[in-house]
Scaffold this active site. Structure first.
Site, short mmCIF file in Angstrom:
data_model
loop_
_atom_site.label_atom_id
_atom_site.label_comp_id
_atom_site.label_asym_id
_atom_site.label_seq_id
_atom_site.Cartn_x
_atom_site.Cartn_y
_atom_site.Cartn_z
N CYS A 1 110.41 103.56 43.79
CA CYS A 1 109.97 103.14 43.07
C CYS A 1 109.71 103.41 41.27
O CYS A 1 109.05 105.00 41.61
CB CYS A 1 108.55 103.21 43.82
SG CYS A 1 107.47 102.21 43.20
N CYS B 1 107.55 102.18 39.66
CA CYS B 1 106.45 102.37 39.20
C CYS B 1 104.56 102.57 39.80
O CYS B 1 103.68 102.52 39.63
CB CYS B 1 105.49 100.93 40.07
SG CYS B 1 107.01 99.25 39.00
N CYS C 1 113.45 101.46 47.11
CA CYS C 1 113.07 100.54 47.59
C CYS C 1 113.88 99.92 48.44
O CYS C 1 115.26 100.44 48.54
CB CYS C 1 112.96 99.47 46.52
SG CYS C 1 113.19 97.43 46.36
N CYS D 1 109.95 100.90 49.55
CA CYS D 1 109.23 101.14 50.36
C CYS D 1 109.15 101.06 51.28
O CYS D 1 108.60 99.82 52.08
CB CYS D 1 108.01 101.40 49.30
SG CYS D 1 107.22 100.36 48.80
N CYS E 1 104.29 94.83 47.87
CA CYS E 1 105.76 96.05 46.78
C CYS E 1 103.91 96.46 45.49
O CYS E 1 103.82 95.40 45.47
CB CYS E 1 105.76 94.91 46.78
SG CYS E 1 107.36 95.19 45.10
#
Length: 130
Positions: free
Chosen positions: A68, A70, A87, A89, A98
């Protein structure tokens, strides 16, 4: 549209290093298939989708897994091994949550109506950060 994502292109000596075309296409195909299979949609702002897919592909290039993009990690290689944030996740798989806003449920105010994104759209959006 108000979607929020952090540009996660890697800066090296004042130059952005994008993901390889191969892994970007792989992640694009995965995301399209996963969105259709789970009944989720991409953000109404294609820039959000593009930046997240670029980040996933870059992590696949660098670490061998679509970690991920982010989240902040103290040790990305260790996180890849735990698979929790790869991902899709665990929160996405279990609850359709998400963090990156890549896969949005239809009732999410930021959800668009698309489950597809062109490779050229991704590159056009991420090239803005070069």
């Amino acid at each position: 549209m108000g979607c929020v994502a952090t540009p996660l292109l890697v800066m090296t000596e004042n130059k952005t290093t994008q993901a390889t075309d191969k892994n970007l296409e792989l992640m694009r195909n995965f995301a399209q298939s996963y969105a259709k299979r789970t009944g989720t949609y991409f953000c109404a702002d294609p820039g959000v989708t593009a930046v997240v897919l670029e980040g996933l592909a870059k992590h696949k290039d660098d670490y061998g897994s679509p970690l991920c993009p982010c989240r902040h990690y103290e040790d990305k290689e260790a996180e890849v091994k735990t698979i929790y944030w790869n991902c899709p996740c665990v929160p996405m798989q279990e609850r359709k949550e998400c963090h990156c806003m890549l896969f949005l449920t239809p009732d999410n105010p930021f959800a668009g109506d698309q489950q597809d994104i062109a490779f050229e759209t991704i590159r056009a959006e991420t090239n803005k950060y070069q």
